[in-house]
Scaffold this motif. Structure first.
Motif, PDB file in Angstrom:
ATOM      1  N   ALA A 287      27.627  42.909  45.894  1.00  0.00           N
ATOM      2  CA  ALA A 287      27.158  42.257  44.708  1.00  0.00           C
ATOM      3  C   ALA A 287      28.139  42.598  43.893  1.00  0.00           C
ATOM      4  O   ALA A 287      28.292  41.797  42.776  1.00  0.00           O
ATOM      5  N   HIS A 288      29.032  43.677  44.095  1.00  0.00           N
ATOM      6  CA  HIS A 288      30.333  43.929  42.988  1.00  0.00           C
ATOM      7  C   HIS A 288      31.363  43.377  43.319  1.00  0.00           C
ATOM      8  O   HIS A 288      32.159  43.017  42.471  1.00  0.00           O
ATOM      9  N   CYS A 289      32.033  43.483  44.432  1.00  0.00           N
ATOM     10  CA  CYS A 289      33.352  43.294  44.555  1.00  0.00           C
ATOM     11  C   CYS A 289      33.661  41.976  45.300  1.00  0.00           C
ATOM     12  O   CYS A 289      34.836  41.643  45.104  1.00  0.00           O
ATOM     13  N   ALA A 290      32.427  41.273  46.018  1.00  0.00           N
ATOM     14  CA  ALA A 290      32.771  40.083  46.803  1.00  0.00           C
ATOM     15  C   ALA A 290      32.384  38.945  45.816  1.00  0.00           C
ATOM     16  O   ALA A 290      32.314  38.027  46.183  1.00  0.00           O
ATOM     17  N   GLN A 291      32.507  39.238  44.587  1.00  0.00           N
ATOM     18  CA  GLN A 291      31.903  38.182  43.570  1.00  0.00           C
ATOM     19  C   GLN A 291      32.933  38.238  42.331  1.00  0.00           C
ATOM     20  O   GLN A 291      33.768  39.021  42.229  1.00  0.00           O
ATOM     21  N   ALA A 292      32.805  37.013  41.593  1.00  0.00           N
ATOM     22  CA  ALA A 292      33.529  36.874  40.397  1.00  0.00           C
ATOM     23  C   ALA A 292      33.443  37.998  39.335  1.00  0.00           C
ATOM     24  O   ALA A 292      32.203  38.582  39.190  1.00  0.00           O
ATOM     25  N   VAL A 293      34.179  38.424  38.711  1.00  0.00           N
ATOM     26  CA  VAL A 293      33.929  39.514  37.546  1.00  0.00           C
ATOM     27  C   VAL A 293      34.153  38.564  36.131  1.00  0.00           C
ATOM     28  O   VAL A 293      35.451  38.173  35.910  1.00  0.00           O
ATOM     29  N   ASP A 294      33.385  38.642  35.014  1.00  0.00           N
ATOM     30  CA  ASP A 294      33.540  37.947  33.931  1.00  0.00           C
ATOM     31  C   ASP A 294      34.019  36.329  34.316  1.00  0.00           C
ATOM     32  O   ASP A 294      34.629  35.769  33.349  1.00  0.00           O
ATOM     33  N   GLY A 295      33.485  35.865  35.279  1.00  0.00           N
ATOM     34  CA  GLY A 295      33.749  34.431  35.694  1.00  0.00           C
ATOM     35  C   GLY A 295      35.054  34.070  36.315  1.00  0.00           C
ATOM     36  O   GLY A 295      35.432  33.086  36.710  1.00  0.00           O
ATOM     37  N   GLU A 296      35.833  35.261  36.455  1.00  0.00           N
ATOM     38  CA  GLU A 296      37.159  35.069  37.105  1.00  0.00           C
ATOM     39  C   GLU A 296      37.292  35.541  38.454  1.00  0.00           C
ATOM     40  O   GLU A 296      36.788  36.429  38.823  1.00  0.00           O
ATOM     41  N   THR A 297      37.467  34.693  39.332  1.00  0.00           N
ATOM     42  CA  THR A 297      37.716  34.702  41.056  1.00  0.00           C
ATOM     43  C   THR A 297      38.813  35.924  41.143  1.00  0.00           C
ATOM     44  O   THR A 297      39.728  36.089  40.691  1.00  0.00           O
ATOM     45  N   GLN A 298      38.214  36.820  42.164  1.00  0.00           N
ATOM     46  CA  GLN A 298      39.340  38.075  42.451  1.00  0.00           C
ATOM     47  C   GLN A 298      39.696  37.618  43.710  1.00  0.00           C
ATOM     48  O   GLN A 298      39.260  36.840  44.647  1.00  0.00           O
ATOM     49  N   ASP A 299      41.060  38.122  43.947  1.00  0.00           N
ATOM     50  CA  ASP A 299      41.847  38.148  45.108  1.00  0.00           C
ATOM     51  C   ASP A 299      41.702  39.118  46.079  1.00  0.00           C
ATOM     52  O   ASP A 299      40.790  40.178  45.622  1.00  0.00           O
TER      53      ASP A 299
END
Length: 412
Positions: A287-299
């Protein structure tokens, strides 16, 4: 007369003993042949062939750290047993090896996965990460490499600056854990040097590998839909899979088959409370780490840092079963007691002269570390991230990918 028959019987016995034994059919194989269905099981790894081989279509690096932002590691110049052992020796101190590979999936890549897993096991290196960037290759080589991955406990990364297309997708099916930030694309397999002149002939050529591919996907817990895409999406295009599709097809996150095996083992060793906390962590991670944060894709590095920060809420890593805690592959120090003992020197059954590999670049594509934000607990649904965020999951790949040479081929 009696002596005559005794002599005949002895001759018949001698003749039978001199014949080479024919292939035997195990009960599992017999059942599979009768109902034409795949047998669901982990495939035991065959004895490794240590004949000289070179990485002819890619480059590899070895690093004993999970922090890829510092570089790719030391170039791997040889696949000979003793050379691999020397390359991995330093990783005994951390209990972790990260194998960075950029190139096509070929028979030499399959040999790399078989051999590096074997040597890591001999050295007591329990945590292995395949950090891959591949445009695809041979389906049969991918199945062979995948079986080595499945039997040797690999985590697979596809970073934001990397991709995993066509035959590479089969590798994801075999990983114990799959952390994906880059695009995952799939298309139809083809034999470029086919002699087929009709659809029927082309179908017959592909039928042999089709049965093996279905069996491979099922024993690794991946969906048949992966097979469907590999037979329907035109080879000149590339279908980019969405985050939801990767999850539905069994190509991301924890491997369902391996997870079932681990639950049985961990319940005995670590208790049901450990399992419940691990399951709760994985739900929070998704829910928290494998998703985008503030619309920004995570690496991948951001997802890893997010998970490490999050797991403390669930009591990981604790004193009990620390090496089995979520994301333990990032905790080299925790694993040190397991590898501190002396590991005896071992050599392959048939050692061969060292073969030299063409020099690879000294480092990978280093990039600056970025700040990681752990999403707060809230009822707001996070925005999905991934290769197809904001686009139609069924859309074809970019113009560049579509124009690329088809490489998801079956070897001649």
């Amino acid at each position: 007369m009696r002596l005559h028959w005794i002599l005949i019987a002895l001759c018949l016995l001698a003749s039978a003993c001199s014949r080479q034994p024919g292939p035997t059919l195990t009960s599992a194989n017999a059942e599979a042949e009768l109902d034409s269905g795949p047998v669901v099981q982990r495939k035991p790894q065959d004895a490794i062939d240590w004949s000289p081989v070179r990485l002819e279509a890619g480059d590899a690096w070895i690093d004993c750290s999970a922090d890829y932002t510092l570089g790719g590691g030391r170039p791997l110049l040889s696949l000979a047993y003793e050379d691999l052992r020397r390359s991995l020796q330093d990783c005994r101190a951390t209990g972790l090896m990260r194998l960075r590979y950029k190139g096509k999936v070929t028979a030499s890549f399959a040999a790399l996965m078989e051999r590096s897993g074997k040597v890591a096991g001999d050295l007591g290196i329990g945590k292995r990460i395949l950090d891959i960037d591949s445009a695809g290759g041979h389906v049969e080589a991918a199945i062979r490499a995948g079986d080595a991955i499945g039997e040797n406990d690999w985590t697979i990364w596809v970073r934001g600056d990397s991709a995993c297309h066509s035959a590479c997708v089969l590798l994801l099916a075999a990983g114990d854990m799959r952390v994906i930030a880059g695009p995952i694309g799939i298309h139809r397999m083809i034999r470029l040097r086919s002699s087929a002149t009709s659809r029927k002939e082309l179908g017959e050529e592909l039928r042999t590998v089709s049965d093996e591919l279905r069996n491979y996907l099922e024993r690794n817990g991946a969906s048949d839909k992966v097979y469907d895409l590999m037979t329907t999406v035109p080879n000149r295009t590339l279908r980019i899979l969405s985050v939801e599709e990767l999850d539905q097809y069994g190509l991301s996150g924890a491997n369902a088959v391996e997870d079932d095996l681990n639950r049985i083992r961990l319940a005995r060793r670590c208790g049901t409370d450990f399992l419940q906390r691990r399951d709760a962590f994985r739900r929070a991670y998704d829910a928290h780490c494998a998703q985008a944060v503030d619309g920004e894709t995570q690496d991948v590095d951001q997802m890893n840092d997010c998970g490490l920060a999050l797991r403390g809420r669930f009591g990981f890593p604790g004193e009990q079963c620390a090496d089995e805690s979520p994301m333990a592959e990032l905790d080299g120090a925790i694993l040190m007691p397991r590898i501190a003992q002396d590991v005896p020197e071992e050599a392959p059954p048939d050692p061969t002269p060292t073969e030299q590999q063409s020099p690879a670049p000294a480092t990978g594509n280093a990039k600056p570390a970025r700040a990681v934000r752990v999403a707060p607990d809230s009822d707001d649904a996070p925005t999905p991230h991934g290769p197809s965020a904001g686009e139609d999951p069924a859309a074809e790949a970019t113009e560049e990918a579509a124009a690329a040479e088809p490489d998801d081929v079956l070897p001649d």
